[in-house]
Design a protein around this motif. Structure first.
Motif, PDB file in Angstrom:
ATOM      1  N   GLN A  71       0.776  -1.197  -0.105  1.00 53.71           N
ATOM      2  CA  GLN A  71      -0.063   0.089   0.159  1.00 53.71           C
ATOM      3  C   GLN A  71       0.980   1.296  -0.001  1.00 53.71           C
ATOM      4  O   GLN A  71       0.363   2.258  -0.049  1.00 53.71           O
ATOM      5  N   ASN A  72       2.183   1.085   0.170  1.00 52.49           N
ATOM      6  CA  ASN A  72       3.117   2.192   0.300  1.00 52.49           C
ATOM      7  C   ASN A  72       3.935   2.161  -0.890  1.00 52.49           C
ATOM      8  O   ASN A  72       5.297   2.576  -0.753  1.00 52.49           O
ATOM      9  N   ASN A 130       0.639   6.801  -2.230  1.00 48.85           N
ATOM     10  CA  ASN A 130       0.411   5.821  -1.765  1.00 48.85           C
ATOM     11  C   ASN A 130      -1.008   5.294  -1.582  1.00 48.85           C
ATOM     12  O   ASN A 130      -1.874   5.938  -1.302  1.00 48.85           O
ATOM     13  N   GLY A 131      -1.243   3.884  -1.907  1.00 46.31           N
ATOM     14  CA  GLY A 131      -2.615   3.420  -1.707  1.00 46.31           C
ATOM     15  C   GLY A 131      -3.258   3.729  -2.938  1.00 46.31           C
ATOM     16  O   GLY A 131      -4.672   3.323  -2.813  1.00 46.31           O
ATOM     17  N   TYR A 132      -3.019   4.541  -3.966  1.00 46.52           N
ATOM     18  CA  TYR A 132      -3.658   4.717  -5.051  1.00 46.52           C
ATOM     19  C   TYR A 132      -3.220   4.262  -6.379  1.00 46.52           C
ATOM     20  O   TYR A 132      -2.011   4.247  -6.569  1.00 46.52           O
ATOM     21  N   PRO A 164      -8.462   4.260  -5.171  1.00 47.64           N
ATOM     22  CA  PRO A 164      -7.905   3.308  -4.284  1.00 47.64           C
ATOM     23  C   PRO A 164      -7.475   2.140  -4.974  1.00 47.64           C
ATOM     24  O   PRO A 164      -8.195   1.649  -5.848  1.00 47.64           O
ATOM     25  N   LEU A 165      -6.258   1.406  -4.571  1.00 41.29           N
ATOM     26  CA  LEU A 165      -5.767   0.194  -5.063  1.00 41.29           C
ATOM     27  C   LEU A 165      -7.081  -0.832  -5.110  1.00 41.29           C
ATOM     28  O   LEU A 165      -7.260  -1.860  -6.088  1.00 41.29           O
ATOM     29  N   VAL A 193      -7.150  -3.661  -3.233  1.00 39.85           N
ATOM     30  CA  VAL A 193      -6.597  -4.934  -3.737  1.00 39.85           C
ATOM     31  C   VAL A 193      -7.593  -6.266  -3.348  1.00 39.85           C
ATOM     32  O   VAL A 193      -8.400  -6.120  -2.996  1.00 39.85           O
TER      33      VAL A 193
END
Length: 225
Positions: free
Chosen positions: A135-136, A167-169, A193-194, A196
């Protein structure tokens, strides 16, 4: 070029379809006429291998997809939602000895995907990030999942989907160039947002131009404009 050049394991599965829409004379970003779409290139891995792709590049291979034998870097998997999909993984040190940075990617060329001045093209694909995906990623460095690179060895992608911007995107970044390698600047025009473990279904309509007041991108994510 499509894929993810970076240095962490557990990277995304990618499903890609590219469609051409003829839209002659419409270059101002307003509503386009309804016209019949003609598929130019399909890279959805429905063949169960990489034979649809002219190019596969990773630490163990650099050549046409028809001759590629899968390794952890790139393999075709069965997905309960998409059917066949490709899973790409990049580990620290996975530099193939050419280009820049660690990578595992597939690519097509301009004759199939278009991208010359004044062309309007549709691109559709789906990307999912593995639950273990960091996420980073922006702190770790740059990372690209999908890029539209100039048909030359000079210059970066005119626009690309990046995991190294925030981060996270997952970010759609435009890298303005008046010609390949002649840079104006870059900016993020969309991010999400990722998320996941879930698929991102993307459809993009692109009017290709070096003119900042002429070129444009329209985007739908999971069916929403």
């Amino acid at each position: 070029m499509f894929g993810l050049p970076h240095t962490r394991p557990g990277l995304p599965a990618v499903l890609l379809t590219v469609v051409l829409t003829m839209a002659a004379g419409c270059t101002d970003g307003r509503s386009l006429p309804l016209v019949k779409a003609e598929s130019m290139f399909i890279g959805d891995y429905s063949t169960g291998d990489f034979s649809q792709w002219p190019s596969v590049q990773n630490p163990s291979y650099n050549g046409p997809g028809v001759d590629y034998r899968p390794t952890y870097s790139a393999t075709v998997v069965d997905d309960p939602v998409k059917g066949k999909a490709a899973r790409f993984e990049v580990r620290s040190g996975d530099w193939p000895g050419f280009a820049t940075g660690e990578r595992s990617d597939v690519g097509s060329d301009a004759s199939a995907t278009g991208g010359t001045e004044g062309q309007v093209r549709w691109y559709a694909f789906a990307t999912m990030f593995d639950p273990s995906f960091p996420q980073n990623h922006a702190d770790l460095g740059w990372g690209v999942t999908n890029g539209w690179h100039p048909n030359t060895r000079i210059g970066s992608a005119g626009f690309e989907w990046s995991v190294g911007t925030r981060n996270g995107y997952w970010s759609l970044v435009v890298d303005e160039q008046t010609s390949p390698g002649v840079y104006v600047g870059d900016r993020t025009i969309f991010e999400t947002p990722l998320n996941v473990g879930h698929w991102h279904d993307v459809k993009m309509q692109v009017n290709w131009s070096t003119g900042v007041r002429t070129g444009w991108i329209r985007l739908w994510l999971n069916g929403v404009r």
